[in-house]
Design a protein around this motif. Sequence first.
Motif, PDB file in Angstrom:
ATOM      1  N   GLN A  16      38.127  42.744  53.843  1.00 35.20           N
ATOM      2  CA  GLN A  16      39.085  42.253  52.866  1.00 35.20           C
ATOM      3  C   GLN A  16      38.512  41.092  52.058  1.00 35.20           C
ATOM      4  OE1 GLN A  16      42.293  41.464  55.652  1.00 35.20           O
ATOM      5  NE2 GLN A  16      43.507  43.134  54.802  1.00 35.20           N
ATOM      6  N   GLY A  17      37.816  40.191  52.741  1.00 41.27           N
ATOM      7  CA  GLY A  17      37.228  39.045  52.058  1.00 41.27           C
ATOM      8  C   GLY A  17      36.235  39.457  50.994  1.00 41.27           C
ATOM      9  N   THR A  18      35.490  40.509  51.274  1.00 41.27           N
ATOM     10  CA  THR A  18      34.531  41.010  50.287  1.00 41.27           C
ATOM     11  C   THR A  18      35.253  41.717  49.150  1.00 41.27           C
ATOM     12  OG1 THR A  18      32.894  41.316  52.044  1.00 41.27           O
ATOM     13  CG2 THR A  18      32.496  42.457  49.960  1.00 41.27           C
ATOM     14  N   ARG A  19      36.228  42.555  49.515  1.00 41.70           N
ATOM     15  CA  ARG A  19      36.918  43.352  48.496  1.00 41.70           C
ATOM     16  C   ARG A  19      37.802  42.512  47.588  1.00 41.70           C
ATOM     17  NH1 ARG A  19      40.541  46.570  50.595  1.00 41.70           N
ATOM     18  NH2 ARG A  19      40.328  45.994  52.797  1.00 41.70           N
ATOM     19  N   MET A  20      38.380  41.430  48.126  1.00 46.80           N
ATOM     20  CA  MET A  20      39.299  40.650  47.294  1.00 46.80           C
ATOM     21  C   MET A  20      38.571  39.939  46.160  1.00 46.80           C
ATOM     22  SD  MET A  20      40.375  37.476  49.778  1.00 46.80           S
ATOM     23  CE  MET A  20      39.244  36.149  50.215  1.00 46.80           C
ATOM     24  N   LEU A  21      37.268  39.707  46.299  1.00 43.80           N
ATOM     25  CA  LEU A  21      36.500  39.105  45.217  1.00 43.80           C
ATOM     26  C   LEU A  21      36.353  40.051  44.033  1.00 43.80           C
ATOM     27  CD1 LEU A  21      33.628  37.237  47.092  1.00 43.80           C
ATOM     28  CD2 LEU A  21      35.800  36.331  46.281  1.00 43.80           C
ATOM     29  N   PHE A  22      36.545  41.345  44.284  1.00 48.86           N
ATOM     30  CA  PHE A  22      36.415  42.347  43.225  1.00 48.86           C
ATOM     31  C   PHE A  22      37.758  42.996  42.888  1.00 48.86           C
ATOM     32  CE2 PHE A  22      32.390  41.979  45.465  1.00 48.86           C
ATOM     33  CZ  PHE A  22      31.489  41.821  44.434  1.00 48.86           C
ATOM     34  N   TYR A  23      38.850  42.416  43.383  1.00 48.44           N
ATOM     35  CA  TYR A  23      40.203  42.923  43.147  1.00 48.44           C
ATOM     36  C   TYR A  23      40.370  44.336  43.719  1.00 48.44           C
ATOM     37  CZ  TYR A  23      44.396  41.362  40.574  1.00 48.44           C
ATOM     38  OH  TYR A  23      45.629  40.852  40.229  1.00 48.44           O
ATOM     39  N   LEU A  24      39.689  44.624  44.804  1.00 45.06           N
ATOM     40  CA  LEU A  24      39.736  45.955  45.406  1.00 45.06           C
ATOM     41  C   LEU A  24      40.645  45.976  46.632  1.00 45.06           C
ATOM     42  CD1 LEU A  24      35.953  46.932  45.113  1.00 45.06           C
ATOM     43  CD2 LEU A  24      37.864  47.651  43.653  1.00 45.06           C
ATOM     44  N   GLY A 211      27.820  50.005  32.418  1.00 44.13           N
ATOM     45  CA  GLY A 211      28.108  51.303  31.803  1.00 44.13           C
ATOM     46  C   GLY A 211      29.533  51.410  31.279  1.00 44.13           C
ATOM     47  N   PRO A 212      30.222  52.524  31.598  1.00 43.64           N
ATOM     48  CA  PRO A 212      31.585  52.754  31.074  1.00 43.64           C
ATOM     49  C   PRO A 212      32.589  51.682  31.477  1.00 43.64           C
ATOM     50  CG  PRO A 212      30.672  54.772  32.011  1.00 43.64           C
ATOM     51  CD  PRO A 212      29.735  53.669  32.377  1.00 43.64           C
ATOM     52  N   LEU A 213      32.348  50.992  32.606  1.00 48.42           N
ATOM     53  CA  LEU A 213      33.271  49.938  33.040  1.00 48.42           C
ATOM     54  C   LEU A 213      33.344  48.793  32.041  1.00 48.42           C
ATOM     55  CD1 LEU A 213      32.497  49.717  36.876  1.00 48.42           C
ATOM     56  CD2 LEU A 213      34.428  50.844  35.760  1.00 48.42           C
ATOM     57  N   GLU A 214      32.306  48.665  31.199  1.00 44.22           N
ATOM     58  CA  GLU A 214      32.282  47.599  30.203  1.00 44.22           C
ATOM     59  C   GLU A 214      33.424  47.745  29.194  1.00 44.22           C
ATOM     60  OE1 GLU A 214      30.007  45.075  30.000  1.00 44.22           O
ATOM     61  OE2 GLU A 214      28.741  45.715  31.663  1.00 44.22           O
ATOM     62  N   TRP A 215      33.969  48.961  29.036  1.00 43.57           N
ATOM     63  CA  TRP A 215      35.057  49.189  28.090  1.00 43.57           C
ATOM     64  C   TRP A 215      36.396  48.666  28.604  1.00 43.57           C
ATOM     65  CZ3 TRP A 215      34.695  50.772  23.156  1.00 43.57           C
ATOM     66  CH2 TRP A 215      33.467  51.313  22.751  1.00 43.57           C
ATOM     67  N   ILE A 216      36.534  48.556  29.915  1.00 50.06           N
ATOM     68  CA  ILE A 216      37.836  48.228  30.503  1.00 50.06           C
ATOM     69  C   ILE A 216      37.841  46.864  31.185  1.00 50.06           C
ATOM     70  CG2 ILE A 216      39.591  48.972  32.162  1.00 50.06           C
ATOM     71  CD1 ILE A 216      38.469  51.816  31.814  1.00 50.06           C
ATOM     72  N   LEU A 217      36.818  46.598  31.988  1.00 45.85           N
ATOM     73  CA  LEU A 217      36.796  45.392  32.815  1.00 45.85           C
ATOM     74  C   LEU A 217      36.062  44.242  32.145  1.00 45.85           C
ATOM     75  CD1 LEU A 217      35.949  46.972  36.297  1.00 45.85           C
ATOM     76  CD2 LEU A 217      38.207  46.279  35.442  1.00 45.85           C
ATOM     77  N   ASN A 218      36.463  43.036  32.502  1.00 40.78           N
ATOM     78  CA  ASN A 218      35.666  41.870  32.162  1.00 40.78           C
ATOM     79  C   ASN A 218      34.454  41.870  33.098  1.00 40.78           C
ATOM     80  OD1 ASN A 218      34.872  39.491  30.992  1.00 40.78           O
ATOM     81  ND2 ASN A 218      36.287  38.198  32.150  1.00 40.78           N
ATOM     82  N   THR A 241      40.531  39.741  34.277  1.00 34.78           N
ATOM     83  CA  THR A 241      40.022  40.937  34.950  1.00 34.78           C
ATOM     84  C   THR A 241      39.731  42.045  33.950  1.00 34.78           C
ATOM     85  OG1 THR A 241      41.335  40.384  36.909  1.00 34.78           O
ATOM     86  CG2 THR A 241      40.507  42.639  36.748  1.00 34.78           C
ATOM     87  N   LEU A 242      40.579  42.187  32.948  1.00 38.60           N
ATOM     88  CA  LEU A 242      40.441  43.245  31.950  1.00 38.60           C
ATOM     89  C   LEU A 242      39.910  42.689  30.635  1.00 38.60           C
ATOM     90  CD1 LEU A 242      43.855  45.054  32.566  1.00 38.60           C
ATOM     91  CD2 LEU A 242      41.618  45.652  33.534  1.00 38.60           C
ATOM     92  N   ILE A 243      39.127  43.494  29.943  1.00 41.13           N
ATOM     93  CA  ILE A 243      38.626  43.109  28.621  1.00 41.13           C
ATOM     94  C   ILE A 243      39.440  43.778  27.522  1.00 41.13           C
ATOM     95  CG2 ILE A 243      36.929  44.970  28.209  1.00 41.13           C
ATOM     96  CD1 ILE A 243      36.395  41.151  27.676  1.00 41.13           C
ATOM     97  N   VAL A 244      40.410  44.626  27.907  1.00 41.17           N
ATOM     98  CA  VAL A 244      41.174  45.396  26.916  1.00 41.17           C
ATOM     99  C   VAL A 244      42.000  44.487  26.017  1.00 41.17           C
ATOM    100  CG1 VAL A 244      41.259  47.501  28.291  1.00 41.17           C
ATOM    101  CG2 VAL A 244      43.033  45.772  28.592  1.00 41.17           C
ATOM    102  N   TRP A 245      42.463  43.336  26.525  1.00 39.04           N
ATOM    103  CA  TRP A 245      43.253  42.437  25.689  1.00 39.04           C
ATOM    104  C   TRP A 245      42.408  41.906  24.528  1.00 39.04           C
ATOM    105  CZ3 TRP A 245      47.385  43.983  27.754  1.00 39.04           C
ATOM    106  CH2 TRP A 245      47.575  44.036  29.135  1.00 39.04           C
ATOM    107  N   ASP A 246      41.169  41.574  24.783  1.00 43.03           N
ATOM    108  CA  ASP A 246      40.282  41.099  23.710  1.00 43.03           C
ATOM    109  C   ASP A 246      40.038  42.192  22.687  1.00 43.03           C
ATOM    110  OD1 ASP A 246      39.161  38.285  24.452  1.00 43.03           O
ATOM    111  OD2 ASP A 246      39.110  39.403  26.331  1.00 43.03           O
ATOM    112  N   ARG A 247      39.881  43.408  23.151  1.00 45.34           N
ATOM    113  CA  ARG A 247      39.682  44.521  22.221  1.00 45.34           C
ATOM    114  C   ARG A 247      40.941  44.745  21.380  1.00 45.34           C
ATOM    115  NH1 ARG A 247      34.984  47.207  23.378  1.00 45.34           N
ATOM    116  NH2 ARG A 247      34.094  46.936  25.463  1.00 45.34           N
TER     117      ARG A 247
END
Length: 448
Positions: A16-24, A211-218, A241-247
């Motif tokens: 959990q400690g590892t995953r929470m750093l990546f919002y997983l 890659g494709p994650l650059e379109w959605i995530l910060n 967390t998301l880059i969509v707001w900037d777009r």
Amino acid sequence: MAQMEDTQDTTVSFSQGTRMLFYLMSPNETSFAEVEKVPEYVQQATPFFVGMILLEVLLGWLKTGNIPIQINDGTTSLSAGMMSQMPQLFVRSLEVSSYIYIWNNFHILELPWDSAWTWWLAFLGVDFGYYWLHRCSHELNILWAAHQVHHSSEYYNLTTALRQSVTQQFASWVFYLPMALIVPPSVFAVHIQFNLLYQFWIHTEIVKDLGPLEWILNTPSHHRVHHGRNRYCIDKNYGGTLIVWDRMFGTFAPEDDKVIYGLTHPINTFDILSVEFEYYVYLWHQFLNADGITNKLSVIFNGPGWTPGKPRLGDPDDLPEVTGKEVPHNPEWSTVLQAYVHVQFLLVLLNYNNLFETEQMLSQTTVLLITGYILLTLTTLGYIMDQSPNAVVWEMSRCLLMLALHRLGYISSTVPLLALATEVFASLSAVYWALQCFSKLAIKEKHY
């Protein structure tokens, strides 16, 4: 779901400690009926922060042969991170307490706390609120006074993520209040922490492109742009967390030229008090010297680049030219002194972690005393790294205080051998700085 929550452990596992750093983290494992049962994820993340910083150092060294973190800059960043959490020793987070107040008195709909739909709505709501908080923190001078702390490092590594402002929480709470009309506080308390934790790992130059994650995530690439002082970087990529707001709102810029990090006008100091509060002093002087009430209000509510006759956010042509050859502020100092600062910082970090673990069992006077000692230590270490003339007297006094507090049991270690080593080290340090102090006095008298 409710039965599972009642027996849920509030400590996080390694996974959990590892995953929470990546919002997983999933809604199932992070849904709670009451806000009091929400774990202190940020505090529990400390060992994972340390582990990732060490991993970044190792990977950076293997890749380039150089360590990506300077002791003076990294120590200043960690000091700012420690300071930013200290108000929670005395009062509950303003973001959470104000949210609870609005929920208790004005909420119009009560979404179920154990619904995955509520969890995901809160995820989007917190990230959307953070986008506008972040954007306003760059576009309003009074908010920039707090946020500039995070941008003051001329390096970009995982320690930079921890360089947070102690005052930003006094304004950030406003941006999340609309959520309190429908989303339970326990759900908000989870996501306000995860949104912050996610932004830790993106402060690195090790990760290039996703890659494709650059379109959605910060991502690290997007956030490197945000930390740049190149003209194409200014006021871009505000997402959490998301880059969509900037777009969506026209504030996105891809990573292009080499990014030069830091403030457009570098502060050139490692003194933590200057890093945290110097801009407030500057803003106050600007306010006093401005002509007329309109200009005075503009000093506060316009952008940091504004001057009379300029656009609200300032004129980009007034920004200093970035050549790509800028060298970060990093004055030379001896290896012995670097080791000394490193050891003293590790000791105060242990005291800091112990304070948060035991503060419920301590009196407010004791908490205040230890907090004052920690702040004094962070300040004097900054003086040493700045090679300030004041460093000698302040550090001698701090070492004597450290010795007294250790003898009285306020900062004692539970490991006898470490306790003895700490006392010996504090004694030798006090003697060394006392001799340095007497030496300076002798030279001053001889000079006269």
